[in-house]
Design a protein around this motif. Sequence first.
Motif, short mmCIF file in Angstrom:
data_model
loop_
_atom_site.label_atom_id
_atom_site.label_comp_id
_atom_site.label_asym_id
_atom_site.label_seq_id
_atom_site.Cartn_x
_atom_site.Cartn_y
_atom_site.Cartn_z
N ARG A 104 20.56 2.99 31.62
CA ARG A 104 20.58 1.54 31.47
C ARG A 104 20.67 1.16 29.99
NH1 ARG A 104 16.31 -1.67 30.23
NH2 ARG A 104 16.48 -3.89 30.77
N LEU A 105 21.61 0.26 29.64
CA LEU A 105 21.81 -0.16 28.25
C LEU A 105 20.67 -1.09 27.83
CD1 LEU A 105 23.75 0.04 25.83
CD2 LEU A 105 24.88 -2.03 26.69
N ASP A 106 19.93 -0.70 26.81
CA ASP A 106 18.75 -1.47 26.38
C ASP A 106 18.64 -1.38 24.87
OD1 ASP A 106 16.45 -2.93 26.31
OD2 ASP A 106 15.15 -1.33 27.02
N TYR A 107 18.79 -2.50 24.20
CA TYR A 107 18.65 -2.56 22.74
C TYR A 107 18.31 -4.00 22.36
CZ TYR A 107 23.28 -4.74 22.77
OH TYR A 107 24.34 -5.58 23.01
N SER B 160 17.62 1.03 18.09
CA SER B 160 17.74 -0.10 19.01
C SER B 160 17.28 -1.40 18.39
CB SER B 160 16.93 0.17 20.28
OG SER B 160 15.55 0.29 19.97
N ALA B 161 16.41 -1.33 17.36
CA ALA B 161 15.92 -2.53 16.70
C ALA B 161 16.82 -2.99 15.56
CB ALA B 161 14.51 -2.29 16.16
N SER C 130 22.45 3.74 20.63
CA SER C 130 21.19 3.14 20.18
C SER C 130 20.31 2.70 21.34
CB SER C 130 21.47 1.93 19.28
OG SER C 130 22.28 2.28 18.18
N SER C 131 20.77 2.87 22.55
CA SER C 131 20.04 2.36 23.71
C SER C 131 18.77 3.16 23.96
CB SER C 131 20.94 2.43 24.95
OG SER C 131 20.22 2.06 26.11
N THR C 132 17.72 2.42 24.30
CA THR C 132 16.43 3.08 24.61
C THR C 132 16.30 3.32 26.11
OG1 THR C 132 15.41 0.87 24.61
CG2 THR C 132 15.18 2.20 22.61
N ASP C 133 17.33 3.86 26.71
CA ASP C 133 17.24 4.22 28.12
C ASP C 133 16.45 5.53 28.26
OD1 ASP C 133 19.17 6.47 27.83
OD2 ASP C 133 20.60 4.84 27.48
N VAL C 134 16.21 5.91 29.49
CA VAL C 134 15.35 7.08 29.74
C VAL C 134 15.95 8.35 29.15
CG1 VAL C 134 14.31 8.51 31.54
CG2 VAL C 134 14.39 6.02 31.81
N VAL C 135 17.27 8.53 29.29
CA VAL C 135 17.92 9.75 28.80
C VAL C 135 17.78 9.87 27.29
CG1 VAL C 135 20.12 10.94 28.57
CG2 VAL C 135 19.53 9.83 30.74
#
Length: 287
Positions: A193-196, A126-127, A108-113
């Motif tokens: 990068r893990l981003d959620y 992610s939300a 669910s991460s919104t990283d670049v990949v």
Amino acid sequence: MSWLGTAERIRTGRRPVADAGPDTGPAGTPGLLPGIPRQRGGGEAGARASAEEGPNAPAAAVRWRPWRLLPTPVGTPFTFGYAVLLAATSLFAEYADPGLVSELLRGSSTDVVHLAQAPLVVLIASALWIAGGVTSGYALAFLFVLTALERRIGARAAVAVFFGGHVLATLATELPVAFSVAAGGLPESSLHRLDYGISFGVMTCTGALAGLLPAWPGRLLLAGVGYLALTDLYAYVDPLSDWGHLLSLALGVASWPLLRRWRTRRAAPAPLLGDLGHPALRGARMY
């Protein structure tokens, strides 16, 4: 009119009070027709009656109701449904298998990949998670801020503000990472990068709500949240997310003119049948 009334009218030039008829109100003012709602003059009469009641009038219209601070299925359907969904995913993250939870969070991460592979999927997924669980500050802010915002502008506008801030702030923080990695300024590990979480959407709604509150409460809310965001940025623990929080808050502030216009239009009464002077009917062509 009786002959006595006719004589008095000829003598004094005035219509007798007892024979004023049904079309006049108190003190000779035009009255209201029975059975017809929303007639002109009703607002003035109601305001006059309220003024005559004085400070001892019932305070039902201004009574503070603390339960309105929390979402309800009818009053704030978007906030209520979204809160139930976030509570379910938070409980799942707390008690499910840690390996499965970690895999779902990374997916669910919104990283670049992930943004390059499936942008729409990860922006939505992610939300669905709260970084820090239901006891985090953003979870509490979500309940109170989105409830207050949705009660003022409605569910559709609240959805647009929340997800608009979530998407724009995410792209604004991740695209520079992609450019920096391509230019050699950051290692390739930054692409994963893990981003959620919901923090960007909550910060955008907070900035938007500050513009809909009365002057001093709105300024205090904006100043307090801005101070916390700047403090986190100064600590330099997660600068990318902290910059995203400041940007999200600025996006909410930038939405003030649109939201105020939307709120005014939403609160405007519907035009009466035949009321060609109503703003919604101006310019209408007569046939």
